[in-house]
Scaffold this motif. Structure first.
Motif, PDB file in Angstrom:
ATOM      1  N   GLY A   1       0.788  -1.219   0.000  1.00  0.00           N
ATOM      2  CA  GLY A   1       0.000   0.000   0.000  1.00  0.00           C
ATOM      3  C   GLY A   1       0.822   1.271   0.000  1.00  0.00           C
ATOM      4  O   GLY A   1       0.305   2.343  -0.272  1.00  0.00           O
ATOM      5  N   TRP A   2       2.105   1.176   0.333  1.00  0.00           N
ATOM      6  CA  TRP A   2       2.907   2.382   0.471  1.00  0.00           C
ATOM      7  C   TRP A   2       4.038   2.491  -0.523  1.00  0.00           C
ATOM      8  O   TRP A   2       4.188   3.516  -1.187  1.00  0.00           O
ATOM      9  CB  TRP A   2       3.469   2.499   1.891  1.00  0.00           C
ATOM     10  N   LEU A   3       4.876   1.438  -0.633  1.00  0.00           N
ATOM     11  CA  LEU A   3       6.104   1.615  -1.377  1.00  0.00           C
ATOM     12  C   LEU A   3       6.687   0.266  -1.782  1.00  0.00           C
ATOM     13  O   LEU A   3       6.569  -0.704  -1.053  1.00  0.00           O
ATOM     14  CB  LEU A   3       7.107   2.339  -0.475  1.00  0.00           C
ATOM     15  N   ALA A   4       7.314   0.220  -2.943  1.00  0.00           N
ATOM     16  CA  ALA A   4       8.094  -0.939  -3.373  1.00  0.00           C
ATOM     17  C   ALA A   4       9.430  -0.426  -3.883  1.00  0.00           C
ATOM     18  O   ALA A   4       9.494   0.576  -4.596  1.00  0.00           O
ATOM     19  CB  ALA A   4       7.366  -1.714  -4.462  1.00  0.00           C
ATOM     20  N   ILE A   5      10.511  -1.103  -3.473  1.00  0.00           N
ATOM     21  CA  ILE A   5      11.861  -0.704  -3.856  1.00  0.00           C
ATOM     22  C   ILE A   5      12.554  -1.922  -4.440  1.00  0.00           C
ATOM     23  O   ILE A   5      12.526  -2.996  -3.834  1.00  0.00           O
ATOM     24  CB  ILE A   5      12.673  -0.202  -2.645  1.00  0.00           C
ATOM     25  N   GLU A   6      13.156  -1.761  -5.619  1.00  0.00           N
ATOM     26  CA  GLU A   6      13.867  -2.881  -6.221  1.00  0.00           C
ATOM     27  C   GLU A   6      15.045  -2.387  -7.055  1.00  0.00           C
ATOM     28  O   GLU A   6      15.071  -1.250  -7.496  1.00  0.00           O
ATOM     29  CB  GLU A   6      12.933  -3.735  -7.073  1.00  0.00           C
ATOM     30  N   ARG A   7      16.012  -3.290  -7.230  1.00  0.00           N
ATOM     31  CA  ARG A   7      17.170  -2.987  -8.069  1.00  0.00           C
ATOM     32  C   ARG A   7      16.836  -3.361  -9.502  1.00  0.00           C
ATOM     33  O   ARG A   7      16.235  -4.394  -9.763  1.00  0.00           O
ATOM     34  CB  ARG A   7      18.382  -3.785  -7.595  1.00  0.00           C
ATOM     35  N   THR A   8      17.209  -2.502 -10.422  1.00  0.00           N
ATOM     36  CA  THR A   8      17.001  -2.791 -11.840  1.00  0.00           C
ATOM     37  C   THR A   8      18.363  -2.853 -12.527  1.00  0.00           C
ATOM     38  O   THR A   8      19.341  -2.283 -12.047  1.00  0.00           O
ATOM     39  CB  THR A   8      16.134  -1.714 -12.521  1.00  0.00           C
ATOM     40  N   ASP A   9      18.414  -3.561 -13.637  1.00  0.00           N
ATOM     41  CA  ASP A   9      19.648  -3.693 -14.405  1.00  0.00           C
ATOM     42  C   ASP A   9      19.574  -2.807 -15.645  1.00  0.00           C
ATOM     43  O   ASP A   9      18.529  -2.723 -16.285  1.00  0.00           O
ATOM     44  CB  ASP A   9      19.860  -5.142 -14.837  1.00  0.00           C
ATOM     45  N   ARG A  10      20.677  -2.158 -15.948  1.00  0.00           N
ATOM     46  CA  ARG A  10      20.780  -1.370 -17.173  1.00  0.00           C
ATOM     47  C   ARG A  10      21.784  -2.065 -18.084  1.00  0.00           C
ATOM     48  O   ARG A  10      22.901  -2.377 -17.660  1.00  0.00           O
ATOM     49  CB  ARG A  10      21.273   0.046 -16.879  1.00  0.00           C
ATOM     50  N   ALA A  11      21.386  -2.285 -19.299  1.00  0.00           N
ATOM     51  CA  ALA A  11      22.262  -2.947 -20.270  1.00  0.00           C
ATOM     52  C   ALA A  11      23.363  -1.998 -20.726  1.00  0.00           C
ATOM     53  O   ALA A  11      23.217  -0.775 -20.670  1.00  0.00           O
ATOM     54  CB  ALA A  11      21.446  -3.410 -21.472  1.00  0.00           C
ATOM     55  N   ALA A  12      24.459  -2.573 -21.189  1.00  0.00           N
ATOM     56  CA  ALA A  12      25.535  -1.767 -21.780  1.00  0.00           C
ATOM     57  C   ALA A  12      24.994  -1.120 -23.049  1.00  0.00           C
ATOM     58  O   ALA A  12      24.142  -1.679 -23.732  1.00  0.00           O
ATOM     59  CB  ALA A  12      26.730  -2.656 -22.102  1.00  0.00           C
ATOM     60  N   ARG A  13      25.491   0.066 -23.338  1.00  0.00           N
ATOM     61  CA  ARG A  13      24.986   0.762 -24.526  1.00  0.00           C
ATOM     62  C   ARG A  13      26.066   1.677 -25.090  1.00  0.00           C
ATOM     63  O   ARG A  13      27.066   1.957 -24.449  1.00  0.00           O
ATOM     64  CB  ARG A  13      23.733   1.559 -24.177  1.00  0.00           C
ATOM     65  N   THR A  14      25.797   2.155 -26.273  1.00  0.00           N
ATOM     66  CA  THR A  14      26.700   3.097 -26.933  1.00  0.00           C
ATOM     67  C   THR A  14      26.179   4.502 -26.703  1.00  0.00           C
ATOM     68  O   THR A  14      24.992   4.766 -26.867  1.00  0.00           O
ATOM     69  CB  THR A  14      26.759   2.808 -28.448  1.00  0.00           C
ATOM     70  N   GLY A  15      27.073   5.395 -26.295  1.00  0.00           N
ATOM     71  CA  GLY A  15      26.700   6.785 -26.078  1.00  0.00           C
ATOM     72  C   GLY A  15      27.582   7.697 -26.909  1.00  0.00           C
ATOM     73  O   GLY A  15      28.383   7.243 -27.733  1.00  0.00           O
ATOM     74  N   ARG A  16      27.425   8.982 -26.696  1.00  0.00           N
ATOM     75  CA  ARG A  16      28.203   9.950 -27.465  1.00  0.00           C
ATOM     76  C   ARG A  16      28.684  11.044 -26.513  1.00  0.00           C
ATOM     77  O   ARG A  16      27.908  11.577 -25.739  1.00  0.00           O
ATOM     78  CB  ARG A  16      27.332  10.539 -28.568  1.00  0.00           C
ATOM     79  N   ASN A  17      29.967  11.355 -26.604  1.00  0.00           N
ATOM     80  CA  ASN A  17      30.539  12.443 -25.822  1.00  0.00           C
ATOM     81  C   ASN A  17      30.013  13.748 -26.418  1.00  0.00           C
ATOM     82  O   ASN A  17      30.267  14.051 -27.580  1.00  0.00           O
ATOM     83  CB  ASN A  17      32.070  12.383 -25.897  1.00  0.00           C
ATOM     84  N   PRO A  18      29.265  14.549 -25.630  1.00  0.00           N
ATOM     85  CA  PRO A  18      28.666  15.761 -26.203  1.00  0.00           C
ATOM     86  C   PRO A  18      29.685  16.834 -26.600  1.00  0.00           C
ATOM     87  O   PRO A  18      29.397  17.661 -27.461  1.00  0.00           O
ATOM     88  CB  PRO A  18      27.750  16.269 -25.097  1.00  0.00           C
ATOM     89  N   GLN A  19      30.858  16.805 -25.989  1.00  0.00           N
ATOM     90  CA  GLN A  19      31.860  17.822 -26.323  1.00  0.00           C
ATOM     91  C   GLN A  19      32.575  17.505 -27.632  1.00  0.00           C
ATOM     92  O   GLN A  19      32.823  18.395 -28.438  1.00  0.00           O
ATOM     93  CB  GLN A  19      32.884  17.946 -25.203  1.00  0.00           C
ATOM     94  N   THR A  20      32.912  16.223 -27.831  1.00  0.00           N
ATOM     95  CA  THR A  20      33.704  15.868 -29.015  1.00  0.00           C
ATOM     96  C   THR A  20      32.894  15.148 -30.082  1.00  0.00           C
ATOM     97  O   THR A  20      33.324  15.044 -31.226  1.00  0.00           O
ATOM     98  CB  THR A  20      34.874  14.947 -28.616  1.00  0.00           C
ATOM     99  N   GLY A  21      31.724  14.625 -29.709  1.00  0.00           N
ATOM    100  CA  GLY A  21      30.928  13.859 -30.658  1.00  0.00           C
ATOM    101  C   GLY A  21      31.424  12.436 -30.811  1.00  0.00           C
ATOM    102  O   GLY A  21      30.867  11.656 -31.574  1.00  0.00           O
TER     103      GLY A  21
END
Length: 94
Positions: free
Chosen positions: A48-68
């Motif tokens: 009725g109040w709250l649920a807390i759980e750990r989630t997994d984030r997969a590896a991914r490709t990103g981009r450096n905003p300064q250099t692209g």
């Protein structure tokens, strides 16, 4: 408006008729249990109040905003908090 920990402890102590030190000790113990359980991958549910759980984030490709430049972001973990029905109902009343 935000309520900080000391304000929360004072309010709970007043409502429970106990000392702030006792409430502070209980909060410390509660958060230690949350930390250990979620780190171990366990889900904590307060019905009725709250649920807390750990989630997994997969590896991914990103981009450096300064250099692209393309960079690899490693897999990781996050925490998900879900409001329960009583908490949602309390918010809906306001």
């Amino acid at each position: 408006m935000a309520k900080n920990r000391s304000e929360l402890v004072a309010e709970v102590a007043g409502k429970a008729g106990t000392s702030q030190a006792a409430v502070n000790g209980v909060l410390d113990a509660l958060f230690e249990v949350f930390e250990a359980s979620v780190a171990a991958g366990e889900k904590i549910t307060i019905p009725g109040w709250l649920a807390i759980e750990r989630t997994d984030r997969a590896a991914r490709t990103g981009r450096n905003p300064q250099t692209g430049e393309t960079i690899q972001i490693a897999a990781g973990h996050s925490v998900k908090l879900t409001a329960g029905s009583k908490l949602k109902a309390a918010v809906a009343k306001k």
